[in-house]
Design a protein around this motif. Structure first.
Motif, short mmCIF file in Angstrom:
data_model
loop_
_atom_site.label_atom_id
_atom_site.label_comp_id
_atom_site.label_asym_id
_atom_site.label_seq_id
_atom_site.Cartn_x
_atom_site.Cartn_y
_atom_site.Cartn_z
N ALA A 172 109.53 18.30 24.55
CA ALA A 172 109.54 17.52 25.29
C ALA A 172 109.92 16.16 24.12
O ALA A 172 110.34 15.57 24.89
CB ALA A 172 108.00 17.10 25.63
N THR A 173 108.96 15.68 23.03
CA THR A 173 109.25 14.63 22.78
C THR A 173 110.43 14.59 22.36
O THR A 173 110.55 13.11 22.21
CB THR A 173 108.30 15.14 21.29
OG1 THR A 173 108.73 16.18 20.60
CG2 THR A 173 106.74 14.62 21.56
N THR A 174 111.39 15.51 21.89
CA THR A 174 112.85 14.92 21.21
C THR A 174 113.62 14.15 22.42
O THR A 174 115.01 13.61 21.92
CB THR A 174 113.37 15.65 20.59
OG1 THR A 174 113.18 17.14 21.59
CG2 THR A 174 112.72 15.86 19.14
N THR A 175 113.92 15.36 23.70
CA THR A 175 114.44 14.63 24.75
C THR A 175 114.21 14.58 25.52
O THR A 175 114.78 14.14 26.64
CB THR A 175 115.68 16.62 25.24
OG1 THR A 175 114.05 17.21 25.57
CG2 THR A 175 116.38 17.15 23.90
N GLY A 176 112.58 14.61 25.97
CA GLY A 176 111.66 14.06 27.28
C GLY A 176 112.14 15.71 28.34
O GLY A 176 111.13 14.86 28.89
N THR A 177 112.10 16.36 27.97
CA THR A 177 112.11 17.29 29.51
C THR A 177 112.00 18.39 28.79
O THR A 177 111.62 18.75 27.06
CB THR A 177 113.77 17.52 29.59
OG1 THR A 177 114.81 17.73 28.88
CG2 THR A 177 114.65 15.65 30.22
N LEU A 178 111.50 19.57 29.77
CA LEU A 178 111.21 20.85 29.06
C LEU A 178 112.04 22.00 29.21
O LEU A 178 113.00 21.67 30.67
CB LEU A 178 110.18 21.06 29.09
CG LEU A 178 108.82 20.63 29.13
CD1 LEU A 178 107.68 21.20 30.53
CD2 LEU A 178 107.68 21.59 27.90
N PRO A 179 112.56 22.76 28.43
CA PRO A 179 113.29 24.02 28.52
C PRO A 179 113.25 24.56 29.90
O PRO A 179 112.12 24.91 29.73
CB PRO A 179 113.86 24.77 27.53
CG PRO A 179 112.51 24.46 26.48
CD PRO A 179 111.78 23.19 26.79
N PRO A 180 114.15 24.65 31.04
CA PRO A 180 113.78 25.99 31.59
C PRO A 180 113.13 27.28 31.20
O PRO A 180 112.81 27.76 32.46
CB PRO A 180 115.02 26.04 32.33
CG PRO A 180 116.06 24.88 31.78
CD PRO A 180 115.57 24.22 30.73
N GLU A 181 114.14 27.38 30.60
CA GLU A 181 113.39 29.57 30.11
C GLU A 181 111.62 29.18 29.43
O GLU A 181 111.35 30.48 30.20
CB GLU A 181 114.37 29.50 28.31
CG GLU A 181 115.54 29.21 28.78
CD GLU A 181 116.19 27.84 28.24
OE1 GLU A 181 117.39 28.05 29.32
OE2 GLU A 181 115.70 27.30 28.80
N LEU A 182 111.00 27.90 29.42
CA LEU A 182 110.12 28.25 29.32
C LEU A 182 109.16 28.42 30.60
O LEU A 182 107.93 29.02 30.15
CB LEU A 182 109.18 27.01 28.57
CG LEU A 182 108.01 26.68 28.29
CD1 LEU A 182 106.97 27.09 27.41
CD2 LEU A 182 107.36 25.32 28.68
N ARG B 293 112.62 19.23 38.04
CA ARG B 293 113.10 18.11 38.39
C ARG B 293 113.56 17.15 37.33
O ARG B 293 114.28 16.07 37.41
CB ARG B 293 111.19 17.28 38.19
CG ARG B 293 110.74 18.00 39.96
CD ARG B 293 109.34 17.40 40.03
NE ARG B 293 109.21 17.45 41.39
CZ ARG B 293 108.20 17.56 41.82
NH1 ARG B 293 106.44 16.35 40.88
NH2 ARG B 293 107.81 17.55 42.71
N ASP B 294 112.79 16.81 35.93
CA ASP B 294 113.78 16.73 34.38
C ASP B 294 114.90 16.79 34.54
O ASP B 294 115.73 15.89 34.83
CB ASP B 294 113.48 17.01 33.44
CG ASP B 294 111.94 16.80 32.88
OD1 ASP B 294 111.34 15.94 33.61
OD2 ASP B 294 111.13 17.59 32.22
N ARG B 295 115.96 17.98 35.27
CA ARG B 295 117.25 18.46 35.44
C ARG B 295 117.43 17.20 36.08
O ARG B 295 118.85 16.94 36.16
CB ARG B 295 117.44 19.49 34.94
CG ARG B 295 118.81 19.96 34.92
CD ARG B 295 119.00 21.46 35.29
NE ARG B 295 117.67 22.20 35.70
CZ ARG B 295 118.19 23.86 35.88
NH1 ARG B 295 119.00 24.25 35.67
NH2 ARG B 295 116.80 24.09 36.79
N ALA B 296 117.67 17.56 37.17
CA ALA B 296 118.26 16.63 38.42
C ALA B 296 117.67 15.21 38.51
O ALA B 296 119.07 14.42 38.37
CB ALA B 296 116.81 17.01 39.63
N ALA B 297 116.99 14.92 38.26
CA ALA B 297 117.21 12.91 37.09
C ALA B 297 117.67 13.51 36.09
O ALA B 297 118.53 12.22 36.59
CB ALA B 297 116.00 12.90 36.99
N LEU B 298 118.18 13.97 34.94
CA LEU B 298 119.19 13.48 34.44
C LEU B 298 120.54 13.64 34.88
O LEU B 298 121.56 13.28 34.38
CB LEU B 298 118.85 14.60 32.75
CG LEU B 298 118.25 14.19 32.20
CD1 LEU B 298 117.99 15.18 31.53
CD2 LEU B 298 118.10 12.92 31.03
#
Length: 151
Positions: A78-88, A124-129
């Motif tokens: 989250a802090t390095t990419t601004g997103t969460l991995p979907p696997e989490l 949502r993160d992936r769609a925004a990217l």
């Protein structure tokens, strides 16, 4: 440049850490007598396959530590990419659903809730990217998807 993490993207790792801390705390409190026996016998080879209480105490602690690790990795992402991995989210759901079904009065539901939030947030993160940039080009036409507007 990455988008700074905010909102649920930052809160989901915190929720994983809270679940981990609760898991460890409940495990130590509920298995206090088992832990005192393990410690008084010197740790080495004190959890046998025939002692279900001590096995439960050991696995409760091991899972709590694993949840802390999962939360740390999620926070790093989250802090390095601004997103969460979907696997989490999928890992938390894979753990929480069977636990909740087999033992409905348990903390498994917290894993289901956090996992569902993580899956939704990562989508949502992936769609925004992946949304193409929609800036106007100097000629007043829109660039083709995948081709940025000239600067």
């Amino acid at each position: 440049m990455t988008t700074p993490a905010r909102g649920l993207t930052l809160w989901i790792p915190r929720l994983v850490h809270a679940a981990a801390a609760t898991h460890l705390l409940v495990g130590f409190v509920a298995a206090r007598s088992h832990w005192s026996g393990i410690l008084s016998e010197g740790l080495w080879n004190t959890v046998g396959n025939d002692d279900e209480g001590r096995m439960m105490a050991l696995w409760f602690m091991a899972c709590g530590i694993a949840f802390i690790g999962l939360g740390l990795l999620a926070r790093r992402s989250a802090t390095t990419t601004g997103t969460l991995p979907p696997e989490l989210g999928w890992i938390l759901l894979a753990l929480g659903v069977p636990v909740s079904l087999l033992e409905p009065v348990s903390g498994g539901w917290s894993l289901v809730a956090i996992g569902a939030l993580a899956v939704l947030r990562s989508r949502r993160d992936r769609a925004a990217l992946s949304a193409p940039e929609r800036r106007e080009s100097p000629e007043g036409t829109r660039p083709a998807p995948g081709n940025p507007a000239p600067r």
